[in-house]
Design an enzyme around this catalytic site. Structure first.
Site, PDB file in Angstrom:
ATOM      1  CG  HIS A   1       4.307  12.765 -28.136  1.00 33.10           C
ATOM      2  ND1 HIS A   1       3.974  12.043 -29.415  1.00 33.10           N
ATOM      3  CD2 HIS A   1       5.628  13.438 -28.558  1.00 33.10           C
ATOM      4  CE1 HIS A   1       4.905  12.173 -30.343  1.00 33.10           C
ATOM      5  NE2 HIS A   1       6.193  12.946 -29.904  1.00 33.10           N
TER       6      HIS A   1
ATOM      7  CG  HIS B   1       8.492  11.937 -33.014  1.00 34.24           C
ATOM      8  ND1 HIS B   1       9.333  13.098 -32.822  1.00 34.24           N
ATOM      9  CD2 HIS B   1       9.247  10.838 -32.816  1.00 34.24           C
ATOM     10  CE1 HIS B   1      10.393  12.611 -32.573  1.00 34.24           C
ATOM     11  NE2 HIS B   1      10.492  11.320 -32.631  1.00 34.24           N
TER      12      HIS B   1
HETATM   13 ZN    ZN Z   1       9.099  14.946 -32.782  1.00 36.77          ZN
END
Ligand code: ZN
Length: 346
Positions: free
Chosen positions: A126, A165
């Site tokens: 991320h 994610h």
């Molecule tokens: Zn994750």
């Protein structure tokens, strides 16, 4: 045949202290290391990590952001992002996490191992050029991909991101590039709430980002078939020279934040699959880096399942059940969206 498997581990990763109630706490990795000690004492090649020099961090991150992280050193607590705290040793751990991926890559290039698993924290997928996000400080694999292209002239790098994610930092870094192909499955109802089918890349990178949103009740078998069918086409057409895996295990059914239904066998299935694809693609090196996975026991089980596939002496055959209608529909949708780009669909 067992695969020559390297691992990166280092107790200094445990010194990134996020606080007692944070999901990305040191116990995760402690649980994995404990499992390694009891289950894999002689089977793995230990690769030493190293501090990443600033110029490597700058392959993805801005100097101002790197300076911001550096300044957290020796302070008990700094908030890098609302969900990403830094402790006095976070700079050290984050720099070693990047270095652990680069060391893994170097070990692969030097043929010390055929597959390397960097068991690191903090995670990376991320992290954006100018900020920490989603428990991630530096974009470990993004930096490694750029380093691999620069130092070793890898021209086609495939990143497989199976964390639940969406790896928005990885996607952002390579969104306009055809030299890195990004493939991700994820739940778009979870952080960072993007990774829609329609996000396919831009400019030279059009068609080189494949996002496949998945349902929370997807089964191990569905997961396997989805990867098997799509990655077979992608690797056949893209012919990767290097495969990087953003290996998060938060799609496991016990994970407290992943809300999904997979078991550790989903990941052993994927590991078998990646070894088959490696063989079929001219044997590119495979570097895996730990991303999420927030149930310490389930995380250790998943890493165990993956390493067992790599180190087992026998050729294991995977029981392959029928392809479900649901997977057929998803594959059809991915192909339809990507047909105009003719990158892997022709
Ligand atoms: Zn994750």
């Amino acid at each position: 045949m067992a695969i020559k498997t390297g691992i990166v581990r280092d107790d200094r990763f445990l010194e990134h202290n996020t606080g007692h109630i944070h999901p990305e706490h040191p116990t995760r990795l402690k649980s994995v290391y404990k499992m390694l000690d009891s289950e894999f004492s002689d089977d793995l090649i230990r690769i030493e990590t190293q501090l990443a020099p600033l110029e490597y961090l700058e392959l993805v991150h801005t100097p101002i952001y790197i300076e911001k992280v550096l300044k957290t050193a020796n302070h008990d607590f700094t908030s890098l992002a609302p969900d990403t705290p830094a402790s006095a040793k976070t700079w050290l751990a984050a720099s070693l996490a990047v270095g652990g991926c680069i060391s893994g890559l170097e070990a692969l290039v030097d043929k010390k191992c055929e597959v390397c698993f960097s068991l690191i924290r903090p995670p990376g997928h991320h992290a954006l050029a100018d900020r920490a996000a989603g428990f991630c400080v530096f974009n470990n694999l993004g930096i490694t991909a750029r380093y691999a292209a620069l130092q070793h002239n890898f021209k086609r790098i495939l990143i497989i991101d199976w964390d639940i994610h969406h790896g928005n930092g990885l996607q952002d870094t390579f969104y306009d590039s055809s030299s890195v192909f990004y493939f991700s499955t994820h739940d778009t109802r979870l952080y960072p709430y993007n990774g829609d089918w329609a996000e396919t890349g831009e400019g030279d990178g059009r068609g080189y980002t494949v996002n496949v949103p998945i349902a929370r009740n997807l089964t191990d078998s569905d997961f396997f078939h989805l990867y098997r069918i799509l990655l077979a086409d992608i690797t056949a057409h893209y012919r990767p020279e290097l495969i990087l895996v953003a290996a998060g295990f938060d799609a496991h059914r016990l994970d407290p934040i992943g809300r999904s239904s997979l078991t550790e066998y989903a990941f052993s299935g994927l590991m078998h699959l990646i070894l088959d694809l490696k063989k079929a693609s001219g044997d590119p090196p495979v570097l895996m880096a730990l991303e999420g996975g927030y149930h310490p026991g389930a995380l250790a089980d998943c890493v165990h399942a993956v390493l067992k596939v790599l180190t087992t002496k026998q050729n294991q055959s995977v029981h392959i059940p029928e392809i479900s209608q649901r997977v057929e529909t998803m594959v059809k949708k991915a192909r339809k969206i990507h047909t105009p780009y003719q990158v892997w669909t022709h």
